[in-house]
Design a protein around this motif. Structure first.
Motif, PDB file in Angstrom:
ATOM      1  N   UNK A  84       0.799  -1.226   0.000  1.00  0.00           N
ATOM      2  CA  UNK A  84       0.000   0.000   0.000  1.00  0.00           C
ATOM      3  C   UNK A  84       0.831   1.275   0.000  1.00  0.00           C
ATOM      4  N   UNK A  85       1.947   1.251   0.699  1.00  0.00           N
ATOM      5  CA  UNK A  85       2.729   2.472   0.878  1.00  0.00           C
ATOM      6  C   UNK A  85       3.127   3.067  -0.472  1.00  0.00           C
ATOM      7  N   UNK A  86       2.778   4.323  -0.671  1.00  0.00           N
ATOM      8  CA  UNK A  86       3.180   5.030  -1.879  1.00  0.00           C
ATOM      9  C   UNK A  86       2.425   4.655  -3.125  1.00  0.00           C
ATOM     10  N   UNK A  87       1.508   3.703  -3.027  1.00  0.00           N
ATOM     11  CA  UNK A  87       0.767   3.275  -4.225  1.00  0.00           C
ATOM     12  C   UNK A  87      -0.403   4.232  -4.446  1.00  0.00           C
ATOM     13  N   UNK A  88      -0.074   5.418  -4.921  1.00  0.00           N
ATOM     14  CA  UNK A  88      -1.068   6.466  -5.137  1.00  0.00           C
ATOM     15  C   UNK A  88      -1.674   6.395  -6.540  1.00  0.00           C
ATOM     16  N   UNK A  89      -1.457   5.284  -7.193  1.00  0.00           N
ATOM     17  CA  UNK A  89      -1.991   5.092  -8.544  1.00  0.00           C
ATOM     18  C   UNK A  89      -3.182   4.137  -8.501  1.00  0.00           C
ATOM     19  N   UNK A  90      -4.193   4.455  -9.282  1.00  0.00           N
ATOM     20  CA  UNK A  90      -5.377   3.600  -9.384  1.00  0.00           C
ATOM     21  C   UNK A  90      -5.760   3.467 -10.846  1.00  0.00           C
ATOM     22  N   UNK A  91      -6.068   2.253 -11.268  1.00  0.00           N
ATOM     23  CA  UNK A  91      -6.518   2.041 -12.651  1.00  0.00           C
ATOM     24  C   UNK A  91      -7.902   2.624 -12.864  1.00  0.00           C
ATOM     25  N   UNK A  92      -8.657   2.780 -11.795  1.00  0.00           N
ATOM     26  CA  UNK A  92     -10.038   3.256 -11.926  1.00  0.00           C
ATOM     27  C   UNK A  92     -10.254   4.455 -11.013  1.00  0.00           C
TER      28      UNK A  92
END
Length: 902
Positions: free
Chosen positions: A607-615
Motif C-alpha cells: 500500500x505504501x506510496x501506491x497512489x496510482x489507481x486504474x479506476x
C-alpha cells in the motif's frame, strides 16, 4: 523508411496504376470482400496505396501533435457512418444520441460483442475484466489486439484522419456556439457526401492508438504506440459540443487533460471500423519500430495475489531474436524491456536481491565451451560482468547459510547419460558481491546444473537422466527414465521439479498415459515422487523452473503442438492452477523472481506510496506529486496548491525560498483545503506561505469532495494514509524512498513534471495583438445563477485561512491569467461564470484581504486586462513556461516583500 521497401513500392504502384481515384467503393464486385458484406451504416474506404499525414508541423500546435508523420495504407477498411448510439449499446439515454461516458474498454468490448452477434471473429482477446459500480469496464487483463482478423474494432488514428479529411467542416458540426452545450442526434448536423457525419463535433471519439510522439519518418500501416513504462495515454480524436470550431484541427490528438483507458466523459464516445490490418506497425517513444510483440497477459496486482508476494520480476529468452527480455511486475504497466547483452544469452537467473541477471552462452544438453556473464536489470548500465572461468554454463544464484550470495555453475552442460562423460563434468561456485566475482571453487565432480541446496547436501541434474548428489554420493533417480528441465527448489524443502517423456515410471505414478512434457513431476529430497501437474490440453510444458525461495510455485513455457513456445505461465504446484504471464513468438528459459521485501519493516509495501489507481482517478497528476510532498516536507517554506492553471503557472525553482508545487487535476477549493489540512499542515514544519489557486470559474465543476474522489480513486496509498491519520510524526526515510520508487514506476508518458512539481508546458498559443480570434467556452456561463457551489468553495477558503492562522502561515490567493479574448465574450473563462459575477467575487476577495491578517490577493488576470501578452501561453487558460517565469518572478517579489515584514 521504417517498413520494408517492398510494402512502400507496392503502395506506390497501386496509387499510380489503380483503376479508380474514388475513396469509397464505386459498386465493387462480388469478389470485394469488404463491399460484399453490406454492413449496415458502414462504408468502404479505398485507402490501399494511399497516404495520410498524421500530426502537424505548425509551431502553434501542441507539442503532443508535432511533428507531422506520413503513413501509407496497404489495405482498405470499413468505417461507421456515425458514432455508436445509445440504442446500439442499449444505454439509458435517448436512442439517437451518441453513446458517451464510456471507457476505452467499454468501446472494445462492444466491438467484440457486435462481431460475435454477426458471426465474425473478435478483434480483441483478454483474460479478465474489471468493472466499476456503474458497470463500466475500467480494466482488462491480458488485452491483445488481433489486427489480422476481419472484425469490428476501433479505427486507428491514421484511419480516422484519412476519413475525416474527406469532410472536415467543424463550423457546420455541433459545437459550443450552436449545441446549447449538449449532445444531439447523430448525423443531425453536417454529413459528408458519403454519409459520414460528426467527425468534427457532437462527441469526441476513442481510436485504437496508444499515444506516443510522432517522428519525421514515413511508416506503413501505423497503428499507434506500444505499451511501455508508465501510465498508458490514449488518443482521442475530433471535437465535441463543448469546443469552439476554430480551435479544432484534424491533427488534434487528445483532450484538455491526459486520457487513460479508464477515462470517461459525457462528451466522449466512439465509432467502429471493420477489417484486417495485414502489416500493423507500432512505434515506441523514440520512434523505433516495435518489431517483436510481447504481450503481458496479467496485471501486476494479480501476480502478487497469485503468489502472495508483493514484488516480482521475470526474465526470459526470445529465441526468435536471440535476446533476453525483462518484465518488471513491480511497475504499473509491467513493461517489457529487451536487455542489450550483445551475446547469445541462455538460461538466465535473477539474483536474490533482484538487481542482477546471470546467463550463459551455452545450452543444457549440448557439450562445449560456454561463458557466464552478469548484468544489471537496469537500463542505465548494460555492461557485462564476465565470470573468470575457462568454461561455465547454467548459472544459478543462491544464498549460503553464512549469508553470502554465490553463483553455482557447471563447466560443461552436455548430456549426463554416459557415466564416463558425466564424471568429467564439474560443479563450481563463485562468490558474487557488489557487482564483482570472487575466486571460483569446485563443489563436486559431475555437472549438477539443476541446483544445489543451501547446505550443499543435495544437488540435482537432468540432461537425459535425473541424477542427484546426496551427501556427497552420486545417485540416479526416477528409475533411470529420461528426464530434463530439472530445478531444485530453494524454499527449504529441496523439491526437485522436472519433465519427462511420458515414460513407464511417470505413467504408473500418474495413473494414465501422457505425452512428452505433458506433466511436470515433483520429487522430494530423496527422489520419491510427490505429485504431478498436467499441462493445458493440447499443449506441453518446457523450461520449468521453481520461483525464488519457493517450494510451491514454478514458472514454465507452454508449447503448442507445432513446438512453438508461445506463452509463459506461473503454476501453483499444489492446485495446478496457472496464471498466464506473457505471450510472444518463441519464449524460452523463463526465470521468475519474487520477494517479500524487508519483513522487519513496519511499512506495508503493498500500500505504501501506491497512489496510482486504474479506476476512479480522472488524471494521475497527484500520483506524481505525492513523493514531492514527502521528499520536501521538512524543507519547503512555500507550497502551491490548485488545479491545472496553478500547476503550469508557478515554477518553484525560480523562487528565492524553498518551494514546491502540489497542484493537481481536478482540484477546486474543497480539494485544496483537504490536501492542506491532512497533509501539508501536518507535515510541513517550516511552511511560511501557502499559495492557493483562486480559479472560481471552476467552482461549479464538482460537488463537495468530488474532486478529491477523482484524484484518490481507489488507490491503496491514500487509503493507507487515511487509515493511519496521515502518519503524524511517523514518516521515515524508508517511507519516502518507497513513495519515490512507486511514483517512478507509474510516471506519465507525455507530461513533464519537474522534481518540485511544476509542469513545464510548451508555448504554442499567442495572447498578443496577433493572437487567435477565438477561445473555447465549454460550460454555459449562466451556471453562476445558482450560487450554491461557489458559496461552498468560498467557505472552504475561509476554513483554509483559519487553519493557516493557527500555524502562522500566510495564504496568497493567486488568480492566474487567461486569454484576454474572453473580454469579448460574456464568460469569465473557458468554464464559464458571467463576467459580471466574477467581478463581484473578486471584490469580495479584496474585502477578505483587507480584514484578514494572513491573506493576500494576487490577481494576475485583472478580468483580462493583464500584460501577459505574446507567446506566453499553452492554450486559452494555461500559461506556458515563459508565462510561468513571468508570473513566478512577480510571486517571488511578493514573497520577499512579505518576508521582510515577518
Amino acid at each position: 523508411m521504417i517498413r520494408s521497401l517492398y510494402l512502400l513500392a507496392l503502395g506506390l504502384l497501386i496509387a499510380l496504376f489503380g483503376c479508380s481515384n474514388s475513396e469509397y467503393a464505386p459498386g465493387a464486385g462480388e469478389n470485394d470482400y469488404l463491399a460484399s458484406l453490406g454492413l449496415k451504416d458502414f462504408v468502404v474506404i479505398r485507402s490501399k496505396g494511399k497516404t495520410v499525414t498524421l500530426g502537424t508541423d505548425e509551431e502553434s500546435a501542441s507539442i503532443k501533435d508535432r511533428p507531422s508523420m506520413k503513413s501509407y495504407f496497404d489495405y482498405d477498411f470499413l468505417i461507421g457512418k456515425h458514432e455508436v448510439t445509445c440504442k446500439e449499446m442499449k444505454l439509458d439515454c435517448d436512442d439517437s444520441l451518441p453513446a458517451t461516458d464510456v471507457t476505452y474498454f467499454d468501446a472494445i468490448l462492444y466491438a467484440n460483442k457486435k462481431s460475435k452477434a454477426e458471426g465474425f471473429d473478435t478483434a480483441y482477446s483478454y483474460t479478465n475484466l474489471m468493472f466499476d459500480a456503474n458497470h463500466s469496464c475500467i480494466g482488462i487483463d491480458g488485452l491483445i489486439f488481433r489486427p489480422l482478423v476481419n472484425a469490428y474494432r476501433l479505427p486507428t488514428e491514421a484511419e480516422w484522419i484519412y476519413v475525416a479529411n474527406m469532410g472536415w467542416k467543424p463550423e457546420q458540426a455541433w459545437h459550443n456556439g450552436n449545441s446549447d452545450f449538449k449532445l444531439h442526434a447523430v448525423c443531425s448536423a453536417f454529413t459528408d457526401r458519403n454519409g459520414v457525419c460528426d467527425m468534427a463535433g457532437n462527441a469526441m471519439e476513442w481510436v485504437y492508438d496508444l499515444w506516443v510522439p510522432f517522428h519525421t519518418v514515413d511508416v506503413v500501416d501505423y497503428v499507434g504506440g506500444k505499451a511501455s513504462e508508465g501510465v498508458e495515454e490514449r488518443v482521442l480524436k475530433g471535437g465535441s459540443y463543448n469546443n469552439d470550431p476554430a480551435s479544432l484541427h484534424v491533427y488534434n490528438r487528445g483532450d484538455v487533460y491526459m486520457v487513460a483507458s479508464s477515462t470517461k466523459a459525457n462528451y466522449v464516445g466512439f465509432r467502429l471500423a471493420f477489417g484486417a490490418i495485414p502489416n500493423p506497425l507500432y512505434l515506441d517513444k523514440q520512434g523505433k519500430e516495435v518489431l517483436q510483440k510481447y504481450t503481458v497477459m496479467v496485471r501486476t496486482n494479480t501476480v502478487k495475489q497469485f503468489i502472495d508476494k508483493p514484488l516480482s520480476k521475470m526474465v526470459f529468452r526470445d529465441d526468435s531474436r536471440d535476446v533476453l527480455v525483462y518484465v518488471d511486475f513491480n511497475d504499473a504497466s509491467a513493461p517489457v524491456l529487451e536487455l542489450n547483452t550483445g551475446v547469445s544469452a541462455y538460461h538466465p537467473d535473477i539474483s536474490p536481491d533482484g538487481k542482477f541477471v546471470a546467463f550463459c552462452t551455452g545450452v543444457e544438453g549440448i557439450s562445449g565451451k560456454s561463458k557466464v556473464y552478469v548484468t544489471r536489470l537496469d537500463e542505465s548500465d548494460s555492461s557485462l560482468i564476465e565470470l573468470p572461468a575457462e568454461s561455465a554454463a547454467i548459472p544459478r544464484f543462491r544464498v549460503l547459510e553464512n549469508g553470502d550470495t554465490v553463483i553455482v555453475y557447471v563447466n560443461d552442460a552436455g548430456s549426463n547419460k554416459e557415466e564416463d562423460a558425466f564424471a568429467k563434468q564439474e560443479t563450481w561456485q563463485v562468490r558474487f558481491s557488489k557487482g564483482k566475482f570472487g575466486k571460483p571453487e569446485k563443489l563436486f565432480d559431475g555437472g549438477y546444473h539443476g541446483g544445489v541446496s543451501k547446505n550443499d547436501r543435495l544437488a540435482v541434474s537432468g540432461a537425459r537422466l535425473l541424477r542427484a548428489n546426496v551427501n556427497g554420493q552420486p545417485e540416479i533417480w526416477y528409475n533411470q527414465n529420461q528426464a530434463c528441465n530439472v530445478s531444485l527448489s530453494q524454499g527449504g524443502e529441496n523439491k526437485t521439479l522436472f519433465l519427462d517423456f511420458g515414460g513407464k515410471t511417470g505413467r504408473k505414478f500418474v495413473g494414465e498415459s501422457y505425452g512428452t512434457h505433458e506433466r511436470a513431476l515433483i520429487a522430494d529430497s530423496t527422489g520419491k515422487l510427490l505429485t504431478s501437474v498436467a499441462s493445458p490440453e493440447g499443449f506441453s510444458f518446457d523450461h520449468t523452473e521453481w520461483i525464488l525461495a519457493s517450494d510451491s510455485f514454478f514458472v514454465a513455457t507452454i508449447t503448442d503442438m507445432n513446438g512453438s513456445h508461445k506463452k509463459v505461465v506461473l503454476v501453483n504446484s499444489y492446485t495446478g492452477e496457472m496464471l498466464s504471464l506473457v505471450e510472444g513468438e518463441e519464449l524460452w528459459h523463463p526465470v521468475f523472481w519474487a520477494h517479500d521485501r524487508d519483513k522487519n519493516s513496519r511499512w506495508d509495501y503493498d500500500s505504501l506510496g501506491l497512489y496510482y489507481s486504474e479506476s476512479g482517478q480522472a488524471t494521475h497528476y497527484l500520483t506524481q506529486k505525492m513523493p514531492v510532498l514527502w521528499t520536501f516536507r521538512d524543507s519547503a517554506e512555500v507550497v502551491a496548491l490548485g488545479n491545472s492553471h496553478m500547476q503550469a503557472a508557478v515554477a518553484p525553482d525560480l523562487l528565492s525560498m524553498p518551494a514546491i508545487n502540489l497542484s493537481t487535476i481536478p482540484c477546486d477549493m474543497h480539494c485544496i483545503e483537504n490536501l492542506y489540512e491532512t497533509y501539508i499542515s501536518t507535515h510541513f514544519s517550516h511552511l511560511k506561505y501557502l499559495v492557493v489557486g483562486i480559479d472560481f470559474d471552476l467552482w461549479d465543476e464538482y460537488e463537495p469532495g468530488e474532486s478529491m474522489a477523482l484524484n484518490f480513486g481507489d488507490a491503496p496509498g491514500f487509503r493507507y494514509d487515511y487509515n493511519h491519520d496521515y502518519w503524524r510524526g511517523e514518516i521515515d526515510s524508508a517511507f519516502v524512498e518507497r513513495a519515490v520508487e512507486v511514483a517512478e514506476a507509474y510516471k506519465m508518458q507525455s507530461d513533464i513534471i519537474d522534481p518540485r512539481g511544476w509542469m513545464r508546458t510548451e508555448c504554442i498559443s499567442d495572447w498578443g495583438s496577433d493572437g487567435k480570434e477565438f477561445a473555447d467556452v465549454v460550460v454555459d456561463s449562466t451556471w453562476s445563477d445558482d450560487s450554491r457551489r461557489y458559496e461552498l468553495n468560498y467557505a472552504q477558503l475561509d476554513k483554509i485561512l483559519k487553519i493557516a492562522e493557527q500555524h502562522d502561515v500566510m495564504v496568497i490567493g493567486l488568480i492566474t491569467p487567461v486569454s484576454p479574448y474572453y473580454k469579448k465574450t460574456g464568460s469569465y473563462g473557458r468554464h464559464g461564470m458571467r463576467r459580471s459575477d466574477a467581478e463581484i467575487l473578486i471584490e469580495r476577495l479584496k474585502t477578505v484581504e483587507s480584514k484578514t491578517k494572513n491573506f493576500v490577493l494576487m490577481d494576475e488576470n485583472k478580468m483580462g486586462n493583464h500584460d501577459y501578452l505574446g507567446d506566453v501561453a499553452y492554450d486559452y487558460d494555461h500559461l506556458c513556461w515563459t508565462g510561468a517565469e513571468k508570473l513566478t518572478a512577480r510571486l517571488d517579489s511578493l514573497l520577499i516583500k512579505l518576508e521582510s515584514k515577518r
